[in-house]
Design a protein around this motif. Structure first.
Motif, mmCIF file in Angstrom:
data_model
loop_
_atom_site.group_PDB
_atom_site.id
_atom_site.type_symbol
_atom_site.label_atom_id
_atom_site.label_comp_id
_atom_site.label_asym_id
_atom_site.label_seq_id
_atom_site.Cartn_x
_atom_site.Cartn_y
_atom_site.Cartn_z
ATOM 1 N N VAL A 1 0.847 -1.210 0.000
ATOM 2 C CA VAL A 1 0.000 0.000 0.000
ATOM 3 C C VAL A 1 0.876 1.251 0.000
ATOM 4 N N TYR A 2 1.897 1.242 0.853
ATOM 5 C CA TYR A 2 2.791 2.410 0.929
ATOM 6 C C TYR A 2 3.455 2.663 -0.433
ATOM 7 N N ASN A 3 4.000 1.588 -1.022
ATOM 8 C CA ASN A 3 4.678 1.753 -2.320
ATOM 9 C C ASN A 3 3.716 2.278 -3.381
ATOM 10 N N PHE A 4 2.479 1.818 -3.308
ATOM 11 C CA PHE A 4 1.503 2.240 -4.317
ATOM 12 C C PHE A 4 1.131 3.720 -4.141
ATOM 13 N N VAL A 5 0.824 4.126 -2.914
ATOM 14 C CA VAL A 5 0.349 5.509 -2.742
ATOM 15 C C VAL A 5 1.468 6.542 -2.899
ATOM 16 N N THR A 6 2.725 6.101 -2.774
ATOM 17 C CA THR A 6 3.826 7.071 -2.904
ATOM 18 C C THR A 6 4.537 6.956 -4.253
ATOM 19 N N LYS A 7 4.023 6.125 -5.126
ATOM 20 C CA LYS A 7 4.741 5.912 -6.401
ATOM 21 C C LYS A 7 4.713 7.167 -7.287
ATOM 22 N N GLU A 8 5.780 7.346 -8.019
ATOM 23 C CA GLU A 8 5.874 8.475 -8.946
ATOM 24 C C GLU A 8 5.167 8.092 -10.256
ATOM 25 N N GLY B 1 4.414 6.961 -13.855
ATOM 26 C CA GLY B 1 5.199 6.163 -14.807
ATOM 27 C C GLY B 1 5.982 5.016 -14.182
ATOM 28 N N VAL B 2 6.005 4.955 -12.838
ATOM 29 C CA VAL B 2 6.737 3.869 -12.164
ATOM 30 C C VAL B 2 5.766 2.717 -11.922
ATOM 31 N N ASP B 3 6.191 1.502 -12.265
ATOM 32 C CA ASP B 3 5.321 0.336 -12.068
ATOM 33 C C ASP B 3 5.449 -0.203 -10.648
ATOM 34 N N VAL B 4 4.333 -0.308 -9.971
ATOM 35 C CA VAL B 4 4.296 -0.862 -8.607
ATOM 36 C C VAL B 4 3.123 -1.836 -8.570
#
Lengths: 333, 79
Positions: A224-231, A233-236
Motif C-alpha cells: 500500500v505504501y509503495n503504491f500511494v507514494t509511487k511516482e 510512470g513507475v510500475d508498482v
C-alpha cells in the motif's frame, strides 16, 4: 378575535413543536456536535467554576474523540468505542481500579492540552482494531497507532507538541513505519483502505497470532505504501493476494470506455484478478477521472458480479497537493 | 446514542496525595521508591501518568506520563 388568538397560539405551538422536533432530530443524528457546543459553553465558565471546568475538560476530550471516530470510521468501524470520562475520587478510586483496571491523572484546567494527549495515548492502543490488532505485525501496529494518535491530536497543536515531546521512539523499525503510515494517511488511504483490510483479520479471533500472519500484514502495508507514494510512470504492484487479505487497487488515470472489441486495461485487470481470488477492489482516482471510475464501477457491477459497498469523494494530499480524490470499493458478491 | 463509549476513570491532580495514600503508594513515592513499570524512571507528581492493575496481578502499578509508556498499558490490562 378569539379565533385570531386561537390561530396565533396554535401557530406558536406548532412552530415550537417543529423546532423542538428538529433540534431533537439534530441531537440524535449529531451527538458529538451537541457535546462540542455544550463543552464550548462550559468553557466560558471554566475559570470561575471548578465544576464547569471539570465538565468542560471531560466533554472537550469526549467530543474531539467522537469527531475523530466519525472521520476514521468512514469505511469500516476501526475505532469501535468512544470515551466517557468518569471523574473518580478517594472514595471510589479502589472500585474504579478494580472495575476498569486503570485510572488516569488529569492535570489542572490550564493544562488541558496535556490531558488530551494523555487520554489519546491510553485510548488509541486500547480501541484501534481491538480484535484484529493481535494479528498485525507489532511494530507496524505501533506505527499505525502513533499515526492515528497524531492525526487526532492535530485538533489541538499544544496537545500534539506535548505528545511529540513526550514520545521517544528509539526503535528504527517503528520510526520507519510511522513515517510510512503518515504518508498513507495523508492520502486518505489509511482509514479507507489499509485499516479496513487489516480488520478482515477479525475472522482469526481468538486464535493465537503467528509469524505468517505478521508477515502478511507487513507485506500488505509495504504494498500500500509503495503504491500511494509511487511516482508517475513507475510500475508498482497494485494487488495483494495473501491468505486473508486479497485486494487490488485500481487507479483510474485515463479515460475509460467499455466498447465492443476494445476492452480497457482496468476492466481486464479486475476480471483477471477476480479469477485469481482477489475479492476486494479499490477504485481510486483524482477529480478529473471520477466519471470514468463510475463508468468502470457500473460495468463491473453488471458484468463481473461485483457489488459496490462504499463510494466517497474527499480532499487529501496527493503528490504534495491538496486534491479532490475518489475511492470506491467493489466486493465479490 | 453514546452507547459505544468506554468509561475511563480519571482523578484530579489536587487529589494526588489522597489517592496514592488510598492505594498504598504514598510512602513509596515520598521515599523516592516508586518507579514507572515500563521505563523504570522515578515517579514524581510532575511525571505521574496513571495507576493500573496488570494482568494476573492484584497489585497496583504506575506508569509515567510519556506517551510510549501510557500506550503500553493497553497490552498489560484486561479490559
Amino acid at each position: 378575535m378569539t379565533a385570531d388568538i386561537g390561530n396565533y397560539l396554535l401557530a406558536i405551538l406548532s412552530s415550537s413543536t417543529v423546532t423542538s422536533l428538529i433540534l431533537l432530530w439534530f441531537f440524535i443524528r449529531n451527538p458529538e456536535k451537541v457535546e462540542k457546543w455544550v463543552s464550548l459553553f462550559l468553557k466560558t465558565f471554566a475559570f470561575v467554576s471548578a465544576r464547569a471546568a471539570r465538565t468542560h475538560m471531560a466533554t472537550d476530550i469526549q467530543s474531539k474523540i467522537a469527531e475523530a471516530r466519525k472521520e476514521l470510521n468512514i469505511r469500516e468501524e476501526v475505532l469501535p468505542y468512544g470515551v466517557k470520562i468518569k471523574w473518580t475520587d478517594v472514595d471510589d478510586v479502589e472500585t474504579d481500579l478494580k472495575d476498569k483496571r486503570l485510572v488516569v491523572m488529569m492535570r489542572p484546567y490550564a493544562s488541558q492540552a496535556k490531558n488530551f494527549a494523555t487520554i489519546i495515548s491510553v485510548y488509541i492502543p486500547e480501541v484501534l482494531l481491538p480484535k484484529a490488532k493481535r494479528y498485525v505485525e507489532p511494530k507496524l501496529m505501533t506505527g499505525i497507532e502513533h499515526t492515528i494518535s497524531k492525526s487526532i491530536l492535530q485538533r489541538n497543536s499544544k496537545a500534539l507538541d506535548y505528545y511529540l515531546n513526550a514520545f521517544l521512539e528509539k526503535d528504527n523499525d517503528i520510526a520507519s513505519y510511522i513515517t510510512k503510515m503518515d504518508k498513507v494517511h495523508m492520502q486518505g488511504a489509511l482509514s479507507r483502505l489499509l485499516l479496513p483490510e487489516l480488520k478482515r483479520l477479525n475472522v482469526l479471533y481468538p486464535q493465537e497470532s503467528n509469524s505468517m500472519v505478521f508477515k502478511e500484514t507487513k507485506n500488505f502495508s509495504e504494498m500500500v505504501y509503495n503504491f500511494v507514494t509511487k511516482e508517475p510512470g513507475v510500475d508498482v504492484s497494485p494487488n495483494y493476494l495473501g491468505n486473508h487479505i486479497k485486494m487490488a487497487i485500481v487507479a483510474i488515470a485515463k479515460p475509460y470506455q467499455l466498447v465492443e472489441g476494445k476492452v480497457p486495461a482496468s476492466y481486464t485487470f479486475i476480471q483477471k484478478a477476480k479469477e485469481k481470488g482477489i475479492d476486494h477492489f479499490y477504485i481510486v482516482c483524482t477529480e478529473a477521472f471520477i466519471q470514468y471510475a463510475k463508468d468502470l464501477i457500473e460495468d463491473c457491477k453488471n458484468k463481473l458480479s461485483l457489488s459496490k459497498v462504499f463510494e466517497e469523494e474527499y480532499k487529501a494530499t496527493f503528490r504534495e497537493k491538496q486534491t479532490i480524490m475518489f475511492c470506491a470499493v467493489l466486493v465479490s458478491s | 446514542m453514546f452507547s459505544e463509549r468506554r468509561r475511563l476513570p480519571v482523578f484530579e491532580e489536587k487529589d494526588f496525595h489522597d489517592i496514592l495514600q488510598k492505594v498504598g503508594l504514598l510512602k513509596k513515592i515520598e521515599a523516592g521508591k516508586l518507579f514507572c513499570s515500563k521505563c523504570e524512571i522515578k515517579i514524581t507528581k510532575e511525571n505521574f501518568g496513571a495507576l493500573y492493575i496488570p494482568k494476573g496481578s492484584e497489585d497496583v502499578a504506575v506508569v509515567c506520563n510519556r506517551s510510549d509508556c501510557l500506550r503500553l498499558i493497553a497490552e498489560d490490562i484486561e479490559l
